[in-house]
Design a protein around this motif. Structure first.
Motif, PDB file in Angstrom:
ATOM      1  N   ALA A   1       0.955  -1.554  -0.093  1.00  0.00           N
ATOM      2  CA  ALA A   1       0.231   0.075   0.061  1.00  0.00           C
ATOM      3  C   ALA A   1       0.770   1.166   0.079  1.00  0.00           C
ATOM      4  O   ALA A   1       0.917   1.917  -1.123  1.00  0.00           O
ATOM      5  CB  ALA A   1      -0.792  -0.072   1.374  1.00  0.00           C
ATOM      6  N   THR A   2       2.000   1.656   0.601  1.00  0.00           N
ATOM      7  CA  THR A   2       3.202   2.757   0.404  1.00  0.00           C
ATOM      8  C   THR A   2       2.928   3.079  -1.025  1.00  0.00           C
ATOM      9  O   THR A   2       3.012   3.950  -1.010  1.00  0.00           O
ATOM     10  CB  THR A   2       3.915   2.032   1.082  1.00  0.00           C
ATOM     11  OG1 THR A   2       3.515   1.466   2.770  1.00  0.00           O
ATOM     12  CG2 THR A   2       4.889   2.913   1.921  1.00  0.00           C
TER      13      THR A   2
ATOM     14  N   TYR B   1       1.723   9.759   4.698  1.00  0.00           N
ATOM     15  CA  TYR B   1       1.271  10.180   4.168  1.00  0.00           C
ATOM     16  C   TYR B   1       1.926  11.190   4.495  1.00  0.00           C
ATOM     17  O   TYR B   1       1.747  12.463   3.028  1.00  0.00           O
ATOM     18  CB  TYR B   1      -0.169  10.578   4.660  1.00  0.00           C
ATOM     19  CG  TYR B   1      -1.521   8.866   5.049  1.00  0.00           C
ATOM     20  CD1 TYR B   1      -1.286   8.429   3.931  1.00  0.00           C
ATOM     21  CD2 TYR B   1      -2.794   9.730   5.716  1.00  0.00           C
ATOM     22  CE1 TYR B   1      -1.987   7.024   4.761  1.00  0.00           C
ATOM     23  CE2 TYR B   1      -3.223   8.242   5.756  1.00  0.00           C
ATOM     24  CZ  TYR B   1      -3.008   7.629   5.526  1.00  0.00           C
ATOM     25  OH  TYR B   1      -4.243   6.317   5.376  1.00  0.00           O
TER      26      TYR B   1
ATOM     27  N   ILE C   1       0.674   4.080  -2.197  1.00  0.00           N
ATOM     28  CA  ILE C   1      -0.041   5.992  -1.669  1.00  0.00           C
ATOM     29  C   ILE C   1       1.228   6.862  -2.250  1.00  0.00           C
ATOM     30  O   ILE C   1       0.894   7.513  -2.682  1.00  0.00           O
ATOM     31  CB  ILE C   1       0.243   5.938  -0.096  1.00  0.00           C
ATOM     32  CG1 ILE C   1      -1.112   5.424   0.371  1.00  0.00           C
ATOM     33  CG2 ILE C   1       0.174   7.541   0.309  1.00  0.00           C
ATOM     34  CD1 ILE C   1      -1.246   4.416   1.748  1.00  0.00           C
TER      35      ILE C   1
ATOM     36  N   ASN D   1      -8.018   7.460   5.641  1.00  0.00           N
ATOM     37  CA  ASN D   1      -8.368   5.673   6.334  1.00  0.00           C
ATOM     38  C   ASN D   1      -9.527   5.376   7.291  1.00  0.00           C
ATOM     39  O   ASN D   1      -9.059   5.189   8.284  1.00  0.00           O
ATOM     40  CB  ASN D   1      -6.901   5.966   7.042  1.00  0.00           C
ATOM     41  CG  ASN D   1      -5.976   4.430   7.740  1.00  0.00           C
ATOM     42  OD1 ASN D   1      -5.616   4.730   8.844  1.00  0.00           O
ATOM     43  ND2 ASN D   1      -6.453   3.529   6.723  1.00  0.00           N
TER      44      ASN D   1
ATOM     45  N   ASP E   1      -7.414   4.816   1.714  1.00  0.00           N
ATOM     46  CA  ASP E   1      -6.466   3.777   2.606  1.00  0.00           C
ATOM     47  C   ASP E   1      -7.558   2.666   3.232  1.00  0.00           C
ATOM     48  O   ASP E   1      -7.806   3.067   4.139  1.00  0.00           O
ATOM     49  CB  ASP E   1      -5.675   4.630   3.469  1.00  0.00           C
ATOM     50  CG  ASP E   1      -4.850   3.446   3.500  1.00  0.00           C
ATOM     51  OD1 ASP E   1      -4.630   2.183   3.607  1.00  0.00           O
ATOM     52  OD2 ASP E   1      -3.628   3.554   4.326  1.00  0.00           O
TER      53      ASP E   1
ATOM     54  N   ASN F   1      -5.989   2.692  11.364  1.00  0.00           N
ATOM     55  CA  ASN F   1      -5.297   2.211  11.717  1.00  0.00           C
ATOM     56  C   ASN F   1      -4.251   4.642  12.280  1.00  0.00           C
ATOM     57  O   ASN F   1      -4.597   5.661  11.873  1.00  0.00           O
ATOM     58  CB  ASN F   1      -3.840   2.374  11.199  1.00  0.00           C
ATOM     59  CG  ASN F   1      -2.506   1.919  12.138  1.00  0.00           C
ATOM     60  OD1 ASN F   1      -2.751   1.979  12.635  1.00  0.00           O
ATOM     61  ND2 ASN F   1      -1.520   1.485  11.396  1.00  0.00           N
TER      62      ASN F   1
ATOM     63  N   TYR G   1      -2.096   8.111   9.362  1.00  0.00           N
ATOM     64  CA  TYR G   1      -0.696   7.311   9.199  1.00  0.00           C
ATOM     65  C   TYR G   1       0.216   7.188   8.628  1.00  0.00           C
ATOM     66  O   TYR G   1       0.482   8.900   8.135  1.00  0.00           O
ATOM     67  CB  TYR G   1      -1.329   5.743   8.795  1.00  0.00           C
ATOM     68  CG  TYR G   1       0.343   5.119   8.096  1.00  0.00           C
ATOM     69  CD1 TYR G   1       0.595   4.446   9.204  1.00  0.00           C
ATOM     70  CD2 TYR G   1       0.559   4.940   6.487  1.00  0.00           C
ATOM     71  CE1 TYR G   1       1.354   3.028   9.241  1.00  0.00           C
ATOM     72  CE2 TYR G   1       1.583   3.568   6.165  1.00  0.00           C
ATOM     73  CZ  TYR G   1       2.101   3.609   7.625  1.00  0.00           C
ATOM     74  OH  TYR G   1       2.677   1.583   7.257  1.00  0.00           O
TER      75      TYR G   1
HETATM   76  N1  PMP Z   1      -1.831   1.990   5.557  1.00  0.00           N
HETATM   77  C1  PMP Z   1      -1.851   1.954   6.387  1.00  0.00           C
HETATM   78  C2  PMP Z   1      -2.726   2.283   7.636  1.00  0.00           C
HETATM   79  C3  PMP Z   1      -1.132   0.774   7.623  1.00  0.00           C
HETATM   80  O1  PMP Z   1      -1.661   0.709   8.456  1.00  0.00           O
HETATM   81  C4  PMP Z   1      -0.259   0.537   5.956  1.00  0.00           C
HETATM   82  C5  PMP Z   1       0.468  -0.491   7.098  1.00  0.00           C
HETATM   83  N2  PMP Z   1       0.342  -1.674   7.311  1.00  0.00           N
HETATM   84  C6  PMP Z   1      -0.435   0.895   5.694  1.00  0.00           C
HETATM   85  C7  PMP Z   1      -0.843   1.918   4.954  1.00  0.00           C
HETATM   86  C8  PMP Z   1       1.350   0.240   4.002  1.00  0.00           C
HETATM   87  O2  PMP Z   1       0.743  -0.767   3.826  1.00  0.00           O
HETATM   88  P1  PMP Z   1       1.824  -1.952   3.100  1.00  0.00           P
HETATM   89  O3  PMP Z   1       2.082  -2.621   4.402  1.00  0.00           O
HETATM   90  O4  PMP Z   1       0.828  -2.779   2.337  1.00  0.00           O
HETATM   91  O5  PMP Z   1       2.382  -0.788   2.576  1.00  0.00           O
END
Ligand code: PMP
Ligand code: GLN
Length: 375
Positions: A92-93, A120, A96, A161, A194, A165, A117
């Motif tokens: 996801a990172t 961002y 984003i 999000n 997210d 988190n 998170y």
């Molecule tokens: N967004 C949120 C809210 C997360 O908690 C996380 C990671 N844990 C990520 C993005 C990133 O995910 P990834 O490990 O797939 O890059």
């Protein structure tokens, strides 16, 4: 010269290192410590002997794109065009980062909701954008009036999000309606949604931007196989965006990673046919319930947890220390590592709340709770 003068090492790295150094139970960085599904490991082993070791097509293996499309259809009843609207990302990172780099220009304002998170804000800054950090309410849910008031002519994007988190809160239907209404009034604002914990909700089902047709033409939705299949180290995920936005996102993606790990893509393609993501919520709900039960007699005040694998707690009854100091002391002295919430707030606003990750086996949770109940 630094492009990110105020950025240090992420709290996840800091706390995991401290946990290792002090031989503490690590409930800080969010990652599961139980074995990965044996089916997934078998497919991975089989794939080692297949012809899947060279570059995949830039947007992702067409077979995996189709499987992701099927998952979205089945979960949210949304049909997406696999070749035009889905992109496989290195977690996801990267999704984003690539989205923000592609869509945010110098001087564009981007609204993020605190606690936010950690990836961002630095990414917005690298793109030349201006982060507008708006606090969530004390219960970690959005104050929509505040969000609306923060929108200006320069606002290009709102990042949300949900499930959230670090708080573990989950939005209700009325939050989604408020979001839709605000965006309807502000056609110049894109939504970066997210949803990496989309399959980890408990009493209430997650309401995705995918199931809100009014949002589709301006939303980029971020997903993570790391969370969904307990494989955070694989760094695999995907994003879904309307074709016009996706064209721009792909321009950046091709020079950022070009294409994502081939053997992981081939493995996930087969695994998606054999796995049922709908059981993930109850799997983690059991862990949440058992952790809460184990912590029942501690001095920590456990806050609501409706999704994700994070439980927040106030330690106001235990100490006056800042949350960062408290977490360090907890690791060094009591041998349990956790995450302070203030690091996700503008100006490090500290409400004496910390985050426990309960994506752990029973033994680990018991061991941690035993130590925490003695405090
Ligand atoms: N967004 C949120 C809210 C997360 O908690 C996380 C990671 N844990 C990520 C993005 C990133 O995910 P990834 O490990 O797939 O890059
Ligand atoms: N997202 C994970 C967490 O919230 C950590 C990921 C990372 O270490 N960058 O704990």
């Amino acid at each position: 010269m630094s492009k990110l003068p105020h950025v240090g090492t992420t709290i996840f790295t800091v706390m995991s290192q401290l946990a290792n150094q002090h031989n503490a139970v690590n409930l800080s960085q969010g990652f599961p410590n139980f074995p990965v599904d044996s089916k997934l490991r078998e497919i991975l082993a089989e794939n080692a002997n297949e012809n899947v070791h060279q570059y995949m097509p830039m947007p992702g293996s067409p077979l995996l794109l189709d499987k992701i499309g099927e998952l979205v259809q089945k979960t949210y009843q949304r049909g997406v065009n696999a070749s035009e609207e889905i992109l496989v990302t290195a977690g996801a990172t990267q999704g984003i980062f690539t989205t923000i780099m592609a869509l945010i220009e110098q001087g564009d304002e981007v609204i993020i909701l605190d606690p936010s998170y950690d990836c961002y804000e630095p990414t917005i800054l690298l793109a030349g954008g201006i982060p507008k950090r708006i606090p969530l309410d004390n219960n970690f849910l959005p104050n929509w009036q505040r969000v609306e008031d923060a929108i200006s002519d320069k606002t290009r994007m709102l990042i949300t999000n949900n499930p959230h988190n670090p708080s573990g809160r989950v939005w209700s239907e009325s939050d989604m309606i408020e979001l839709e209404n605000i965006l309807e009034k502000n056609e110049h604002v894109l939504l970066l949604s997210d949803e990496v914990y989309e399959f980890i909700t408990f009493e209430h089902k997650h309401i995705s931007a995918h199931s809100r047709p009014k949002l589709h033409n301006r939303t980029i939705t971020i997903s993570s196989f790391g969370k969904t299949f307990h494989i955070t180290g694989w760094k695999m995920g995907y994003l879904i965006a309307p074709p016009t936005l996706m064209l721009e996102i792909k321009k950046v993606h091709q020079f950022n990673v070009f294409s994502v790990n081939s053997i992981a893509q081939a493995t996930l393609t087969k695994y998606l046919d054999q796995v049922d993501v709908s059981v993930l919520g109850s799997f983690y709900q059991e862990k949440r319930d058992s952790f809460r039960e184990l912590m029942k007699n501690s001095k920590f005040e456990l806050l609501p947890c409706e999704g994700t694998y994070f439980q927040t707690a106030s330690y106001a009854n235990i100490s006056n220390a800042t949350d960062i100091e408290f977490c360090k002391e907890l690791t060094r002295k009591h041998k349990v590592a956790t995450i302070p919430i203030s690091v996700f707030n503008a100006d490090q606003k500290d409400n004496k709340i910390i985050r426990f990750c309960f994506a752990k086996d029973d033994q680990t949770l018991q061991n941690a709770a035993e130590k925490l109940c003695k405090i």
